[in-house]
Design a protein around this motif. Structure first.
Motif, PDB file in Angstrom:
ATOM      1  N   VAL A  18       0.775  -0.969  -0.146  1.00 55.05           N
ATOM      2  CA  VAL A  18      -0.211   0.224   0.072  1.00 55.05           C
ATOM      3  C   VAL A  18       0.653   1.236  -0.359  1.00 55.05           C
ATOM      4  N   ARG A  19       0.907   2.105  -0.755  1.00 52.59           N
ATOM      5  CA  ARG A  19       1.873   3.445  -0.932  1.00 52.59           C
ATOM      6  C   ARG A  19       0.253   4.568  -1.042  1.00 52.59           C
ATOM      7  N   HIS A  20       0.020   5.207  -0.378  1.00 56.85           N
ATOM      8  CA  HIS A  20      -0.251   6.575  -0.323  1.00 56.85           C
ATOM      9  C   HIS A  20       0.639   7.746  -0.260  1.00 56.85           C
ATOM     10  N   ARG A  21      -0.198   8.526  -0.644  1.00 56.02           N
ATOM     11  CA  ARG A  21       0.196  10.738  -1.066  1.00 56.02           C
ATOM     12  C   ARG A  21      -0.690  11.663  -0.457  1.00 56.02           C
ATOM     13  N   SER A  22      -0.319  12.358  -0.094  1.00 55.67           N
ATOM     14  CA  SER A  22      -1.640  13.847   0.021  1.00 55.67           C
ATOM     15  C   SER A  22      -2.051  14.091  -0.915  1.00 55.67           C
ATOM     16  N   VAL A  23      -2.905  13.964  -1.819  1.00 60.74           N
ATOM     17  CA  VAL A  23      -3.703  15.080  -2.479  1.00 60.74           C
ATOM     18  C   VAL A  23      -4.546  16.061  -2.486  1.00 60.74           C
ATOM     19  N   THR A  24      -5.220  17.210  -2.957  1.00 61.65           N
ATOM     20  CA  THR A  24      -5.762  17.921  -2.838  1.00 61.65           C
ATOM     21  C   THR A  24      -7.712  17.563  -3.499  1.00 61.65           C
ATOM     22  N   ALA A  66      -4.591   9.614  -0.189  1.00 58.73           N
ATOM     23  CA  ALA A  66      -4.887   8.378  -0.905  1.00 58.73           C
ATOM     24  C   ALA A  66      -4.338   8.356  -0.940  1.00 58.73           C
ATOM     25  N   TYR A  67      -5.167   6.732  -1.280  1.00 63.09           N
ATOM     26  CA  TYR A  67      -4.001   5.334  -1.885  1.00 63.09           C
ATOM     27  C   TYR A  67      -3.989   5.140  -3.627  1.00 63.09           C
ATOM     28  N   PHE A  68      -2.824   4.961  -3.884  1.00 65.01           N
ATOM     29  CA  PHE A  68      -2.445   4.656  -5.063  1.00 65.01           C
ATOM     30  C   PHE A  68      -1.820   3.077  -5.309  1.00 65.01           C
ATOM     31  N   GLU A  69      -1.575   2.758  -4.654  1.00 70.24           N
ATOM     32  CA  GLU A  69      -1.505   1.275  -4.333  1.00 70.24           C
ATOM     33  C   GLU A  69      -1.960   0.921  -3.534  1.00 70.24           C
ATOM     34  N   GLY A  70      -2.533  -0.599  -3.685  1.00 69.42           N
ATOM     35  CA  GLY A  70      -2.991  -1.537  -2.767  1.00 69.42           C
ATOM     36  C   GLY A  70      -4.352  -2.517  -3.503  1.00 69.42           C
ATOM     37  N   GLU A  71      -4.646  -3.250  -2.576  1.00 66.79           N
ATOM     38  CA  GLU A  71      -5.431  -4.390  -3.252  1.00 66.79           C
ATOM     39  C   GLU A  71      -7.095  -4.093  -1.993  1.00 66.79           C
ATOM     40  N   PHE A  72      -7.599  -4.028  -2.291  1.00 68.11           N
ATOM     41  CA  PHE A  72      -9.595  -3.004  -1.640  1.00 68.11           C
ATOM     42  C   PHE A  72     -10.360  -3.971  -1.858  1.00 68.11           C
ATOM     43  N   ALA A  73     -11.526  -4.107  -1.149  1.00 68.77           N
ATOM     44  CA  ALA A  73     -12.687  -4.609  -0.814  1.00 68.77           C
ATOM     45  C   ALA A  73     -13.206  -3.473  -1.866  1.00 68.77           C
ATOM     46  N   ALA A  74     -14.554  -4.114  -2.526  1.00 68.42           N
ATOM     47  CA  ALA A  74     -15.604  -3.084  -3.279  1.00 68.42           C
ATOM     48  C   ALA A  74     -16.299  -3.299  -2.689  1.00 68.42           C
ATOM     49  N   ASP A 117      -2.063   0.540 -10.210  1.00 70.47           N
ATOM     50  CA  ASP A 117      -1.166  -0.536  -9.393  1.00 70.47           C
ATOM     51  C   ASP A 117      -2.253  -0.626  -7.782  1.00 70.47           C
ATOM     52  N   ILE A 118      -3.744  -0.115  -8.059  1.00 67.13           N
ATOM     53  CA  ILE A 118      -4.974  -0.258  -7.002  1.00 67.13           C
ATOM     54  C   ILE A 118      -5.871  -1.234  -8.057  1.00 67.13           C
ATOM     55  N   TYR A 119      -6.058  -1.949  -6.848  1.00 64.37           N
ATOM     56  CA  TYR A 119      -6.516  -3.707  -7.644  1.00 64.37           C
ATOM     57  C   TYR A 119      -7.776  -3.089  -6.437  1.00 64.37           C
TER      58      TYR A 119
END
Length: 130
Positions: A22-28, A88-96, A120-122
């Motif tokens: 999981v990778r995240h960064r700040s966004v507006t 916000a996450y820009f990579e990771g595996e998420f439960a729909a 890289d979002i799944y």
């Protein structure tokens, strides 16, 4: 059997659906992205307005660039009356089933759009919750 065995537990409310990094960064998040007083929820699928470089909930029928899913909101934010910086996450595996996905999308369509964007979002279904 020793006591050093580790067992994973299933959490039906978890946003993460796997062990993908999981990778995240700040966004507006753009002002007006939600109704004031009703924050966007963690797990909201986001798109990026290509003109303003600000993020809003991803709607398939938009035509400003935000129709392409690019991130998943990592914490609740209220951008009802002003721009807000949030994670916000820009990579990771998420439960729909836990994500907040606009009704203009099906999960299969989100998955296809993410593949097409080489993201890289799944997003995957983990089963019926509740």
């Amino acid at each position: 059997m020793g006591t050093s065995n580790v067992f994973a537990t299933y959490d039906p409310t978890a946003l993460f659906a796997g062990a993908f990094p999981v990778r995240h960064r700040s966004v507006t998040i753009a002002s007006g992205a939600n109704t004031a007083g009703t924050p966007l929820k963690r797990g909201t699928l986001l798109g990026r307005n290509s003109t303003t470089d600000k993020y809003v909930p991803c709607v398939k029928t938009a035509n400003d660039g935000s129709q392409t899913p690019v991130a998943v909101l990592a914490a609740p934010v209220d951008a009802g009356s002003a721009d807000v910086v949030g994670p916000a996450y820009f990579e990771g595996e998420f439960a729909a089933e836990i994500m907040v996905i606009d009704a203009s999308w099906t999960v299969a369509q989100v998955q296809a759009a993410l593949r097409q964007a080489s993201s890289d979002i799944y997003v995957r279904g983990v089963g019926v919750l509740g």
